[in-house]
Design an enzyme around this catalytic site. Structure first.
Site, PDB file in Angstrom:
ATOM      1  N   HIS A 102       0.826  -1.196   0.000  1.00 42.60           N
ATOM      2  CA  HIS A 102       0.000   0.000   0.000  1.00 42.60           C
ATOM      3  C   HIS A 102       0.869   1.257   0.000  1.00 42.60           C
ATOM      4  O   HIS A 102       0.674   2.163  -0.804  1.00 42.60           O
ATOM      5  CB  HIS A 102      -0.927  -0.015   1.221  1.00 42.60           C
ATOM      6  CG  HIS A 102      -2.004   1.004   1.160  1.00 42.60           C
ATOM      7  ND1 HIS A 102      -1.998   2.143   1.912  1.00 42.60           N
ATOM      8  CD2 HIS A 102      -3.131   1.060   0.412  1.00 42.60           C
ATOM      9  CE1 HIS A 102      -3.084   2.854   1.637  1.00 42.60           C
ATOM     10  NE2 HIS A 102      -3.785   2.216   0.732  1.00 42.60           N
ATOM     11  N   HIS A 124      -4.472   5.919  -5.771  1.00 47.17           N
ATOM     12  CA  HIS A 124      -5.604   6.650  -5.202  1.00 47.17           C
ATOM     13  C   HIS A 124      -5.999   7.801  -6.129  1.00 47.17           C
ATOM     14  O   HIS A 124      -5.317   8.063  -7.097  1.00 47.17           O
ATOM     15  CB  HIS A 124      -5.234   7.208  -3.819  1.00 47.17           C
ATOM     16  CG  HIS A 124      -4.913   6.105  -2.864  1.00 47.17           C
ATOM     17  ND1 HIS A 124      -3.666   5.553  -2.775  1.00 47.17           N
ATOM     18  CD2 HIS A 124      -5.694   5.423  -2.006  1.00 47.17           C
ATOM     19  CE1 HIS A 124      -3.687   4.584  -1.880  1.00 47.17           C
ATOM     20  NE2 HIS A 124      -4.894   4.473  -1.395  1.00 47.17           N
ATOM     21  N   HIS A 133      -7.714  -1.773  -4.791  1.00 48.72           N
ATOM     22  CA  HIS A 133      -7.976  -2.224  -3.421  1.00 48.72           C
ATOM     23  C   HIS A 133      -8.746  -3.542  -3.389  1.00 48.72           C
ATOM     24  O   HIS A 133      -8.573  -4.332  -2.475  1.00 48.72           O
ATOM     25  CB  HIS A 133      -8.682  -1.131  -2.613  1.00 48.72           C
ATOM     26  CG  HIS A 133      -7.769   0.021  -2.264  1.00 48.72           C
ATOM     27  ND1 HIS A 133      -7.468   1.011  -3.158  1.00 48.72           N
ATOM     28  CD2 HIS A 133      -7.063   0.307  -1.136  1.00 48.72           C
ATOM     29  CE1 HIS A 133      -6.622   1.874  -2.593  1.00 48.72           C
ATOM     30  NE2 HIS A 133      -6.365   1.479  -1.366  1.00 48.72           N
ATOM     31  N   HIS A 262     -14.801   7.044   2.692  1.00 48.50           N
ATOM     32  CA  HIS A 262     -13.620   6.209   2.969  1.00 48.50           C
ATOM     33  C   HIS A 262     -12.530   6.991   3.702  1.00 48.50           C
ATOM     34  O   HIS A 262     -11.960   6.534   4.677  1.00 48.50           O
ATOM     35  CB  HIS A 262     -13.106   5.637   1.639  1.00 48.50           C
ATOM     36  CG  HIS A 262     -11.633   5.416   1.584  1.00 48.50           C
ATOM     37  ND1 HIS A 262     -10.751   6.365   1.091  1.00 48.50           N
ATOM     38  CD2 HIS A 262     -10.854   4.375   1.990  1.00 48.50           C
ATOM     39  CE1 HIS A 262      -9.518   5.891   1.178  1.00 48.50           C
ATOM     40  NE2 HIS A 262      -9.542   4.694   1.721  1.00 48.50           N
ATOM     41  N   HIS A 266     -10.660   6.812   7.583  1.00 53.23           N
ATOM     42  CA  HIS A 266      -9.203   6.816   7.825  1.00 53.23           C
ATOM     43  C   HIS A 266      -8.824   7.908   8.822  1.00 53.23           C
ATOM     44  O   HIS A 266      -8.043   7.705   9.744  1.00 53.23           O
ATOM     45  CB  HIS A 266      -8.444   7.077   6.522  1.00 53.23           C
ATOM     46  CG  HIS A 266      -8.177   5.847   5.723  1.00 53.23           C
ATOM     47  ND1 HIS A 266      -7.185   4.960   6.055  1.00 53.23           N
ATOM     48  CD2 HIS A 266      -8.764   5.358   4.601  1.00 53.23           C
ATOM     49  CE1 HIS A 266      -7.174   3.965   5.166  1.00 53.23           C
ATOM     50  NE2 HIS A 266      -8.127   4.187   4.277  1.00 53.23           N
ATOM     51  N   PHE A 283      -1.652   7.303   4.236  1.00 52.80           N
ATOM     52  CA  PHE A 283      -1.565   6.135   3.349  1.00 52.80           C
ATOM     53  C   PHE A 283      -0.240   5.380   3.493  1.00 52.80           C
ATOM     54  O   PHE A 283      -0.164   4.193   3.177  1.00 52.80           O
ATOM     55  CB  PHE A 283      -1.775   6.532   1.894  1.00 52.80           C
ATOM     56  CG  PHE A 283      -3.192   6.950   1.595  1.00 52.80           C
ATOM     57  CD1 PHE A 283      -4.250   6.477   2.351  1.00 52.80           C
ATOM     58  CD2 PHE A 283      -3.469   7.823   0.553  1.00 52.80           C
ATOM     59  CE1 PHE A 283      -5.559   6.855   2.080  1.00 52.80           C
ATOM     60  CE2 PHE A 283      -4.774   8.208   0.265  1.00 52.80           C
ATOM     61  CZ  PHE A 283      -5.814   7.729   1.031  1.00 52.80           C
ATOM     62  N   HIS A 296     -11.590  -1.486   4.335  1.00 49.87           N
ATOM     63  CA  HIS A 296     -11.643  -1.548   2.875  1.00 49.87           C
ATOM     64  C   HIS A 296     -12.578  -2.630   2.353  1.00 49.87           C
ATOM     65  O   HIS A 296     -13.086  -2.524   1.237  1.00 49.87           O
ATOM     66  CB  HIS A 296     -10.240  -1.669   2.279  1.00 49.87           C
ATOM     67  CG  HIS A 296      -9.699  -0.314   1.947  1.00 49.87           C
ATOM     68  ND1 HIS A 296      -9.974   0.315   0.757  1.00 49.87           N
ATOM     69  CD2 HIS A 296      -8.977   0.556   2.688  1.00 49.87           C
ATOM     70  CE1 HIS A 296      -9.429   1.515   0.774  1.00 49.87           C
ATOM     71  NE2 HIS A 296      -8.819   1.697   1.929  1.00 49.87           N
TER      72      HIS A 296
HETATM   73 CU1  C2O Z   1      -5.375   2.877  -0.179  1.00 48.00          CU
HETATM   74 CU2  C2O Z   1      -8.026   3.494   2.290  1.00 48.00          CU
HETATM   75  O1  C2O Z   1      -6.573   3.655   1.122  1.00 48.00           O
END
Ligand code: C2O
Length: 529
Positions: A102, A124, A133, A262, A266, A283, A296
């Site tokens: 990631h 992203h 993802h 999303h 985070h 990230f 995710h």
């Molecule tokens: Cu690659 Cu939730 O991010």
């Protein structure tokens, strides 16, 4: 049609893994700091092509909500992550390397292959987000299953959209100290039983029922009314596209699921005692926390809900060949390197992956957001001296401070059926490395930090995670469907509307270049994006 952009387009390819650079993330919150990550990936052998034949599912992976898991299943989950954590850092199946996958594709570890110039590969902020993802989870799940000898092992999803049965709190299984699912770098204020807000501008001390209504509206605005592939999944990203320099017209566009819901999750899980909101709030470190994969899995499930469970019928993914043929590399459960394409991940059932329906999806799908206003705010705004803002580049660069209002003209030609009316906040740029959230409202010229996001005047939030030095000063367009909002307020006949933007985070950080309202086709004209 933008002629100078008609270069030969092609899908993103897997990078040259022998050319790894140090990845980084920086923050100016407090004294400026840059963290460097060595996320370079081990090269375990030749890269083999994925095929459905080779990866035939032995048993179904049925993904269920984390908060409904049995003690027995949780014990299995804990065991699987224990084994994953115990693998040596050189093993591609270790949590360390899983996290590095990631980090390396978000924080500038690798450059795009087959293009001129050094352009970091970034998964992203574009149409690559959801498919990348989904593949990531697919291999992660197979690795966990193989470590415990259970080929039917299935990830559990953190059902944060569920506002009825407790899915909206941190799942209890991830909060048990001294287990492999625990991560101490998490925000203290978001511990159970706090409800996790889905807009990063929501304070954590509000009454539950207020947060629940805001969450329902956030889900409704980001999923139900974001009916096109571009609005929901994000815009195109082809080989050679560089996030760091794009014209306003061609600016990258992340989708509403990614940049709204999303990223808010985070943000709320990330620990503000660390400068970069580690682990989940950055990230470079997010997937060190096992809750990442459960988070995710829900994002992935919501992609499916968006496609197949909306009141207006089935929706379509992007179908551009440069989307379908984009390729990525992952490690399988035998530590082999596998080349995969977006095309092969679009039907998760073919991969043996299924979702059990979320506990209360229907509540937000059929949500009817209340209107706070019932007549046009334009006259009041004009009287108060609110300025007109036009489309870029007619305005130059506008600094928006903590909040900003503008009067914006709607398109004069008549709306055809099958088109959506879309607000485009053009050329949004964050000039500091810090988490910033930009909330947009219509018809509330006095919108500010305390304006709740539970009414239909709220359009959505664009959250920006500090990700990397190398894509610093990312410039994007932010789009929201607005026709449904205007109709519900009762101002769909007006020629002008008031648009307001509210910044959470550094108030000097955000500039924009224009605001435009236009009709967009359900069918995507890629050349014009
Ligand atoms: Cu690659 Cu939730 O991010």
């Amino acid at each position: 049609m933008i002629l100078f952009d008609l270069v030969q387009a092609s899908p993103v390819q897997i990078p040259d893994l022998t050319r790894c650079q140090v990845a980084s993330a920086s923050s100016d919150r407090g004294p400026p700091v840059t963290l460097y990550f060595n996320c370079c990936l081990p090269i375990t052998g030749p890269i083999v092509d994925f095929s459905f034949e080779k990866y035939k599912p032995i048993s179904k992976h049925i993904r269920r909500p984390a908060h409904t898991a049995s003690d027995e299943y949780i014990a299995k989950y804990i065991k699987a992550y224990e084994l994953m954590r115990a693998l040596p850092d050189t093993d591609p199946r270790s949590l360390k390397v899983q996290a590095n996958l990631h980090c390396s594709f978000c924080n500038g570890g690798y450059l795009q292959a087959g293009v001129t110039g050094d352009i970091p590969l970034q998964v992203h902020f574009s149409w690559l987000f959801l498919p990348w993802h989904r593949w990531y989870l697919y291999f992660h799940e197979r690795i966990l299953g193989s470590l415990i000898g259970d080929p039917g092992f299935s990830l559990l999803y953190w059902n944060w959209d569920d506002q009825v049965y407790g899915g909206n709190q941190l799942p209890q299984m991830f909060t048990r100290v001294n287990t492999s699912l625990y991560d101490e770098k998490r925000r203290v204020a978001v511990q159970r039983p706090t409800i996790v807000p889905l807009a990063a501008s929501t304070p954590l001390n509000l009454n539950d029922s207020i947060v629940i209504n805001q969450n329902l509206n956030n889900l409704y605005q980001a999923i139900v009314t974001a009916s096109t592939a571009t609005l929901f999944m994000g815009g195109e990203l082809r080989a050679g596209d560089d996030l760091r320099n794009s014209t306003v017209m061609k600016n990258r566009l992340g989708g509403s699921l990614e940049n709204g819901l999303h990223t808010a999750v985070h943000y709320y899980v990330g620990d503000p005692r660390t400068q970069l909101l580690q682990n989940m709030g950055n990230f470079g470190t997010a997937s060190r926390d096992p809750i990442f994969y459960s988070h995710h899995t829900n994002v992935d499930r919501l992609w499916d809900v968006w496609r197949f469970s909306m009141p207006d019928g089935e929706r379509s993914n992007h179908d551009d060949p440069d989307f379908l043929n984009a390729e990525f590399v992952f490690y399988d459960e035998n530590a082999n390197m596998v080349r995969v394409t977006v095309r092969d991940v679009l039907e998760h059932q073919k991969l043996g992956v299924y979702y059990e329906k979320g506990g209360s999806d229907d509540l937000w799908i059929s949500y009817s957001p209340p209107a706070r206003t019932n007549q046009s705010a334009v006259p009041v705004a004009v009287a108060a001296g609110v300025q007109y803002v036009r489309e870029a580049p007619l305005n130059g660069i506008i600094s928006i401070g903590t909040s900003f209002s503008a009067i914006v003209k709607r398109p004069s030609e008549k709306k055809q059926s099958k088109t959506l009316e879309v607000l485009n906040i053009q050329g949004v740029q964050v000039v500091r490395d810090e988490f910033v959230a930009l909330a947009a409202f219509v018809n509330i010229p006095w919108a500010g930090a305390s304006t709740a996001t539970d009414s239909v005047e709220y359009l959505g939030t664009f959250n920006i995670v500090p990700s990397t030095d190398k894509s610093k000063h990312l410039k994007v367009n932010v789009k929201y469907e607005i026709g449904d909002n205007l109709k519900r307020i009762g101002i769909s006949e007006e020629e002008e509307v008031v648009i307001s933007l509210v910044v959470t985070g550094d108030s000097n950080a955000v500039t924009i270049q224009g605001v435009k309202i236009d009709y967009e086709d359900q069918e995507i004209d890629y050349e014009d994006q």
